[in-house]
Write a protein that holds these residues in place. Structure first.
Motif, PDB file in Angstrom:
ATOM      1  N   GLN A  18       0.842  -1.192   0.000  1.00 56.30           N
ATOM      2  CA  GLN A  18       0.000   0.000   0.000  1.00 56.30           C
ATOM      3  C   GLN A  18       0.877   1.243   0.000  1.00 56.30           C
ATOM      4  N   VAL A  19       0.322   2.338  -0.516  1.00 53.29           N
ATOM      5  CA  VAL A  19       1.061   3.593  -0.540  1.00 53.29           C
ATOM      6  C   VAL A  19       0.122   4.735  -0.159  1.00 53.29           C
ATOM      7  N   TYR A  20       0.680   5.710   0.533  1.00 55.13           N
ATOM      8  CA  TYR A  20      -0.003   6.973   0.824  1.00 55.13           C
ATOM      9  C   TYR A  20       0.815   8.092   0.205  1.00 55.13           C
ATOM     10  N   ARG A  75       2.563  15.206  12.416  1.00 56.42           N
ATOM     11  CA  ARG A  75       1.584  14.585  13.330  1.00 56.42           C
ATOM     12  C   ARG A  75       0.383  14.028  12.560  1.00 56.42           C
ATOM     13  N   ASP A  76      -0.023  14.717  11.482  1.00 59.59           N
ATOM     14  CA  ASP A  76      -1.139  14.233  10.667  1.00 59.59           C
ATOM     15  C   ASP A  76      -0.732  12.992   9.873  1.00 59.59           C
ATOM     16  N   ILE A  77       0.498  13.003   9.359  1.00 63.07           N
ATOM     17  CA  ILE A  77       1.003  11.837   8.628  1.00 63.07           C
ATOM     18  C   ILE A  77       1.057  10.637   9.565  1.00 63.07           C
ATOM     19  N   ILE A 136       5.954  10.409   0.250  1.00 67.62           N
ATOM     20  CA  ILE A 136       5.314   9.154  -0.139  1.00 67.62           C
ATOM     21  C   ILE A 136       5.661   8.120   0.926  1.00 67.62           C
ATOM     22  N   ALA A 137       4.632   7.456   1.453  1.00 60.77           N
ATOM     23  CA  ALA A 137       4.816   6.436   2.487  1.00 60.77           C
ATOM     24  C   ALA A 137       4.391   5.082   1.927  1.00 60.77           C
ATOM     25  N   PHE A 138       5.313   4.132   1.950  1.00 60.70           N
ATOM     26  CA  PHE A 138       5.055   2.784   1.464  1.00 60.70           C
ATOM     27  C   PHE A 138       4.883   1.857   2.668  1.00 60.70           C
ATOM     28  N   LEU A 139       3.827   1.052   2.644  1.00 56.67           N
ATOM     29  CA  LEU A 139       3.542   0.136   3.734  1.00 56.67           C
ATOM     30  C   LEU A 139       3.533  -1.304   3.243  1.00 56.67           C
ATOM     31  N   GLN A 150      -7.296   6.857   0.032  1.00 53.22           N
ATOM     32  CA  GLN A 150      -5.999   6.275   0.361  1.00 53.22           C
ATOM     33  C   GLN A 150      -6.154   5.392   1.583  1.00 53.22           C
ATOM     34  N   PRO A 151      -5.350   4.366   1.739  1.00 63.23           N
ATOM     35  CA  PRO A 151      -4.174   4.024   0.962  1.00 63.23           C
ATOM     36  C   PRO A 151      -4.559   3.473  -0.410  1.00 63.23           C
ATOM     37  N   ILE A 152      -3.570   3.458  -1.268  1.00 63.64           N
ATOM     38  CA  ILE A 152      -3.721   2.932  -2.616  1.00 63.64           C
ATOM     39  C   ILE A 152      -2.954   1.616  -2.664  1.00 63.64           C
ATOM     40  N   SER A 153      -3.605   0.567  -3.137  1.00 72.78           N
ATOM     41  CA  SER A 153      -2.924  -0.734  -3.207  1.00 72.78           C
ATOM     42  C   SER A 153      -1.854  -0.696  -4.278  1.00 72.78           C
TER      43      SER A 153
END
Length: 156
Positions: free
Chosen positions: A59-61, A70-72, A99-102, A127-130
């Motif tokens: 997933q990505v944000y 703090r919001d991220i 960009i945050a990758f999970l 979001q998140p986007i697969s």
């Protein structure tokens, strides 16, 4: 075991573990530069974000310019005590975003992205986007806008 040796060994181990964790969450710009290359080199009208990465994620944000740490962290469900370590920077400029990758719900890579390498703003609402859905197209007439070298990218 010798106490000074044990303390040194634990300290070294702690530093090594910290380096491993922080290396995944850094101001690293390789992903951003690769996105720009994919846009430049690709004859297609779209890019797959997975093609810009060399690590596993599902997933990505995308976070726009000036998104507060703090919001991220709240979005990524990162606790207050870990927030600054896992999200080591905030965008402080119109020309950059994050960009945050999970993987399996955990942050594995957090990067600074130059909008000159492709502008994801406004960021998608859903979001998140697969990984499979993280395909972005260049809109018709996607010439550079407002000094952004590679123009807009829109989620397909």
């Amino acid at each position: 075991m010798n106490k000074p040796f044990a303390a040194t060994a634990l300290s070294t181990l702690g530093l090594a573990l910290a380096a491993i964790v922080v290396s995944g969450c850094s101001a690293d710009t390789r992903v951003s530069k690769t996105i720009g290359k994919l846009i430049d080199e690709g004859g297609a009208n779209s890019i797959r974000l997975a093609d810009a990465t060399s690590f596993d994620w599902d997933q990505v944000y995308l976070f726009g310019p000036y998104a507060a740490r703090r919001d991220i962290c709240a979005t990524l469900r990162i606790g207050e005590r870990e927030c600054e370590r896992q999200v080591p920077f905030e965008s402080q400029d119109d020309d950059e975003m994050s960009i945050a990758f999970l993987a399996k719900g955990r942050l594995v890579h957090y990067v600074r992205h130059s909008r000159a390498n492709g502008d994801f703003t406004p960021v998608p609402a859903q979001q998140p986007i697969s990984r499979d859905r993280a395909v972005f197209r260049k809109p018709r007439g996607g010439e550079a806008e407002a000094g952004l070298a590679r123009g807009k990218l829109v989620l397909e």
